[in-house]
Design an enzyme around this catalytic site. Structure first.
Site, PDB file in Angstrom:
ATOM      1  N   GLU A 168      11.931   2.093  -3.495  1.00 16.13           N
ATOM      2  CA  GLU A 168      11.969   3.532  -2.813  1.00 16.13           C
ATOM      3  C   GLU A 168      12.916   3.660  -1.615  1.00 16.13           C
ATOM      4  OE1 GLU A 168       7.793   3.240  -2.957  1.00 16.13           O
ATOM      5  OE2 GLU A 168       7.589   3.241  -5.048  1.00 16.13           O
ATOM      6  N   GLY A 219       1.599  -2.413  -6.280  1.00 20.65           N
ATOM      7  CA  GLY A 219       1.458  -1.358  -5.459  1.00 20.65           C
ATOM      8  C   GLY A 219       0.277  -0.503  -5.994  1.00 20.65           C
ATOM      9  N   GLY A 220       0.184   0.351  -6.981  1.00 21.58           N
ATOM     10  CA  GLY A 220      -0.961   1.196  -7.173  1.00 21.58           C
ATOM     11  C   GLY A 220      -2.302   0.469  -7.074  1.00 21.58           C
ATOM     12  N   SER A 267       3.949  -1.864 -12.187  1.00 23.91           N
ATOM     13  CA  SER A 267       2.864  -1.511 -12.576  1.00 23.91           C
ATOM     14  C   SER A 267       1.956  -2.832 -13.117  1.00 23.91           C
ATOM     15  CB  SER A 267       2.982  -0.515 -13.747  1.00 23.91           C
ATOM     16  OG  SER A 267       3.676   0.750 -13.445  1.00 23.91           O
ATOM     17  N   GLU A 312      11.601  -6.150  -9.248  1.00 23.63           N
ATOM     18  CA  GLU A 312      10.737  -4.914  -9.601  1.00 23.63           C
ATOM     19  C   GLU A 312      11.792  -4.012 -10.331  1.00 23.63           C
ATOM     20  OE1 GLU A 312       7.369  -4.406  -6.518  1.00 23.63           O
ATOM     21  OE2 GLU A 312       9.173  -3.361  -5.883  1.00 23.63           O
ATOM     22  N   GLY A 366       5.266   2.308 -10.417  1.00 22.66           N
ATOM     23  CA  GLY A 366       4.570   3.685 -10.431  1.00 22.66           C
ATOM     24  C   GLY A 366       4.476   4.469 -11.650  1.00 22.66           C
ATOM     25  N   TRP A 390       0.856  -1.208  -0.047  1.00 21.16           N
ATOM     26  CA  TRP A 390      -0.016   0.060  -0.016  1.00 21.16           C
ATOM     27  C   TRP A 390       0.785   1.336   0.056  1.00 21.16           C
ATOM     28  CZ3 TRP A 390      -4.330  -0.911   4.229  1.00 21.16           C
ATOM     29  CH2 TRP A 390      -4.989  -2.119   3.971  1.00 21.16           C
ATOM     30  N   LYS A 391       2.178   1.164   0.346  1.00 26.47           N
ATOM     31  CA  LYS A 391       3.084   2.245   0.261  1.00 26.47           C
ATOM     32  C   LYS A 391       2.438   3.076   1.280  1.00 26.47           C
ATOM     33  CE  LYS A 391       4.808   1.397  -4.229  1.00 26.47           C
ATOM     34  NZ  LYS A 391       5.394   1.806  -5.511  1.00 26.47           N
TER      35      LYS A 391
HETATM   36  P1  PGA Z   1       3.328  -0.279  -8.929  1.00 26.55           P
HETATM   37  O1  PGA Z   1       4.240  -0.461  -7.353  1.00 26.55           O
HETATM   38  O2  PGA Z   1       2.442  -1.538  -8.855  1.00 26.55           O
HETATM   39  O3  PGA Z   1       2.321   1.035  -8.343  1.00 26.55           O
HETATM   40  O4  PGA Z   1       4.242  -0.085  -9.866  1.00 26.55           O
HETATM   41  C1  PGA Z   1       4.994  -1.724  -7.112  1.00 26.55           C
HETATM   42  C2  PGA Z   1       5.833  -1.577  -6.031  1.00 26.55           C
HETATM   43  O5  PGA Z   1       6.588  -0.550  -5.900  1.00 26.55           O
HETATM   44  O6  PGA Z   1       5.863  -2.550  -5.157  1.00 26.55           O
END
Ligand code: PGA
Length: 251
Positions: free
Chosen positions: A97, A233-234, A212, A167, A173, A10-11
């Site tokens: 990140e 993520g998103g 993504s 990743e 993202g 979920w960040k």
């Molecule tokens: P994302 O992020 O699906 O939004 O690209 C993936 C992640 O950073 O784990």
């Protein structure tokens, strides 16, 4: 056969109300957890809530980061023992990140992996190259450098109880996704590297793709032979998208 894994990172998103809505809707069909391991990875503060909502279900709760220290004067940090105490089963280590924005080196990532495992948590080790590194033809070197640093600290046997996520940084993202062939090539590289050191672990280690991944491209990626699921993520913030990806992981 490796059981697929879908993990929702979920960040720094959500709220108590949104977390509750999301988890309740995503867990309507709890029988699917027999066929796919689902991990919810909320921000630290929502871990107890998500644990409570899922306590009788067969899914997992984890964190997005962990300190490599065990306890003491480390303001703002959270230890592996604390995560365990709050019901976590897994934790992301080495997300790009964290590497890019908070200066986590390969060595720090290895120490976090070790600290997590020492408490019985399953580390989800993230590996991946930047756009610049890919363009310079350094993808394999970067990914294997990140992986081998961890192996040199914890040993290959530690990967019997870990997950890996490939990743590519340029896909996180950004809406850009690695093609199934691009992703498969790196997943195969990672598996072969481990397989050479321990064939059993090489065969069993589950390697997720992240960057993504969404409802529209999940099937193509997860149908590749060495892609065992996704770190999302998103798209993990929308119950319907997350559920669709979970369903596609089952096949
Ligand atoms: P994302 O992020 O699906 O939004 O690209 C993936 C992640 O950073 O784990």
């Amino acid at each position: 056969m490796r059981k697929p894994v879908v993990a929702g990172n979920w960040k720094m998103n959500s709220s108590k109300a949104a977390a509750e809505d999301l988890v309740k809707s995503a867990c309507k069909n709890e029988s699917i957890f027999e066929q796919v391991d689902v991990h919810f990875l909320p921000p630290f503060v929502y871990i107890p809530l998500v644990r409570e909502l899922t306590s009788s279900l067969g899914c997992f709760v984890g964190a997005q980061n962990v300190s490599h220290e065990t306890e003491g004067a480390f303001t703002g940090e959270v230890s592996a023992a604390m995560l365990l105490d709050c019901g976590c089963e897994s934790v992301i280590v080495g997300h790009s990140e964290r590497r890019a924005l908070y200066g986590e080196t390969d060595k720090v990532v290895a120490a976090k992996f070790k600290a997590a495992q020492a408490q019985g948590l399953t580390p989800i080790l993230c590996l991946g190259e930047t756009q610049k590194e890919r363009e310079a033809g350094q993808t394999n070197d970067v990914v294997l450098r990140q992986l081998s640093t961890v192996i040199s600290v914890v040993g290959v046997k530690a990967f019997a109880k870990a997950l890996i996520a490939y990743e590519p940084v340029w896909a996180i993202g950004t809406g850009l996704t690695a093609t199934p062939d691009q992703a498969q090539a790196v997943h195969a590289l990672i598996r072969q590297y481990i397989d050479k050191q321990d064939a059993d672990i090489g065969e069993r280690i589950r390697i997720l793709y992240g960057g993504s991944m969404k409802a529209g491209n999940a099937r193509g990626l997860m149908s590749m032979p060495d892609i065992d699921g996704g770190l999302i993520g998103g798209a993990s913030l929308s119950a319907s998208d997350f559920v669709s990806i979970i369903e596609q992981a089952v096949g």
